[in-house]
Design a protein around this motif. Structure first.
Motif, PDB file in Angstrom:
ATOM      1  N   LYS A   9      25.980  42.819 -85.368  1.00 17.38           N
ATOM      2  CA  LYS A   9      27.255  43.346 -85.862  1.00 17.38           C
ATOM      3  C   LYS A   9      27.170  43.461 -87.376  1.00 17.38           C
ATOM      4  O   LYS A   9      26.786  42.516 -88.055  1.00 17.38           O
ATOM      5  CB  LYS A   9      28.421  42.445 -85.493  1.00 17.38           C
ATOM      6  CG  LYS A   9      29.724  42.961 -86.137  1.00 17.38           C
ATOM      7  CD  LYS A   9      30.941  42.363 -85.570  1.00 17.38           C
ATOM      8  CE  LYS A   9      32.197  42.898 -86.243  1.00 17.38           C
ATOM      9  NZ  LYS A   9      32.441  44.320 -86.040  1.00 17.38           N
ATOM     10  N   CYS A  47      33.702  39.210 -80.444  1.00 15.69           N
ATOM     11  CA  CYS A  47      32.913  40.283 -79.820  1.00 15.69           C
ATOM     12  C   CYS A  47      32.871  40.092 -78.306  1.00 15.69           C
ATOM     13  O   CYS A  47      33.016  41.055 -77.545  1.00 15.69           O
ATOM     14  CB  CYS A  47      31.481  40.297 -80.367  1.00 15.69           C
ATOM     15  SG  CYS A  47      31.311  40.911 -82.043  1.00 15.69           S
ATOM     16  N   PHE A  54      30.678  45.655 -81.710  1.00 15.56           N
ATOM     17  CA  PHE A  54      29.397  45.250 -82.294  1.00 15.56           C
ATOM     18  C   PHE A  54      28.543  46.493 -82.476  1.00 15.56           C
ATOM     19  O   PHE A  54      28.803  47.539 -81.882  1.00 15.56           O
ATOM     20  CB  PHE A  54      28.702  44.163 -81.456  1.00 15.56           C
ATOM     21  CG  PHE A  54      28.565  44.467 -79.995  1.00 15.56           C
ATOM     22  CD1 PHE A  54      27.424  45.083 -79.501  1.00 15.56           C
ATOM     23  CD2 PHE A  54      29.574  44.118 -79.110  1.00 15.56           C
ATOM     24  CE1 PHE A  54      27.293  45.349 -78.147  1.00 15.56           C
ATOM     25  CE2 PHE A  54      29.452  44.386 -77.752  1.00 15.56           C
ATOM     26  CZ  PHE A  54      28.316  45.009 -77.269  1.00 15.56           C
TER      27      PHE A  54
END
Length: 194
Positions: A9, A47, A54
């Motif tokens: 990410k 996430c 991401f």
């Protein structure tokens, strides 16, 4: 089961917050993410439950690719995941019972059913004596246990706890760890940060 492969990410400014994350968490397991402040632990939790996107890699929860869900599918997906943030959300002017019963009331759950479920959860987290106390008057450890009860209203299969023992005294920490183990014994997968 939670499976993450090569997850990365990046923030919009190009800074990498998560890089090459790989892990597999079996159903009914307690898994801890340890690291210094700012290492990306909370971002990883966000996430996994679809609150953050991401950049690359794969992430599946119970064989569902989180990043491929549309808005409605994501909303349904999140019903199976409970998340307690570092600062639990509570309606401070309402009692412990009212806080726990409130979401069920919004969903149209019949009063007898929501009363039974709320009482069961209050007992699970050992807050029976605090049932009619306003949430703002709970201690730190009681607020954490209360937050867990509130999250369990949905019967999640996965529970995320973001720094659950921060600011708790040693006895409150032991009590919280005992509760976490008890919840795991009910078959709930637990992922926590510290």
């Amino acid at each position: 089961m939670i499976e993450i492969k090569n997850l990365q990410k990046m923030w919009t400014n190009g800074n990498v917050v998560l890089e090459d994350i790989n892990l597999c968490i079996a159903d009914g397991e307690i898994y801890g993410l340890a690291g210094r402040s700012g290492a990306g632990k909370s971002t990883l939790l966000r996430c996994i439950n679809g609150l953050e996107s991401f950049s690359s890699g794969t992430l599946t929860v119970n064989n569902v690719a989180v990043n491929r869900l549309n808005k409605e599918e994501l909303r349904q997906f999140r019903k199976n995941i409970g998340m307690i943030f570092q600062q639990p959300s509570i309606l401070e002017r309402k009692t412990v019972y009212e806080n726990i019963a409130f979401p069920m009331k919004c969903w149209g759950v019949p009063e007898a059913e929501r009363r039974a479920k709320a009482e069961e959860l209050i007992h699970l987290v050992e807050l029976d004596e605090k049932r009619d106390v306003k949430a703002k008057n709970l201690s730190g450890g009681q607020k954490q246990r209360f937050a867990i009860a509130s999250t369990l209203v949905n019967n999640p299969t996965v529970l995320f706890l973001d720094e659950p023992t921060t600011g708790l005294d040693p006895q409150a920490r032991r009590n919280l760890w005992d509760l976490i183990k008890e919840i795991r014994d009910e078959g709930i997968t637990i992922l926590l940060t510290t």
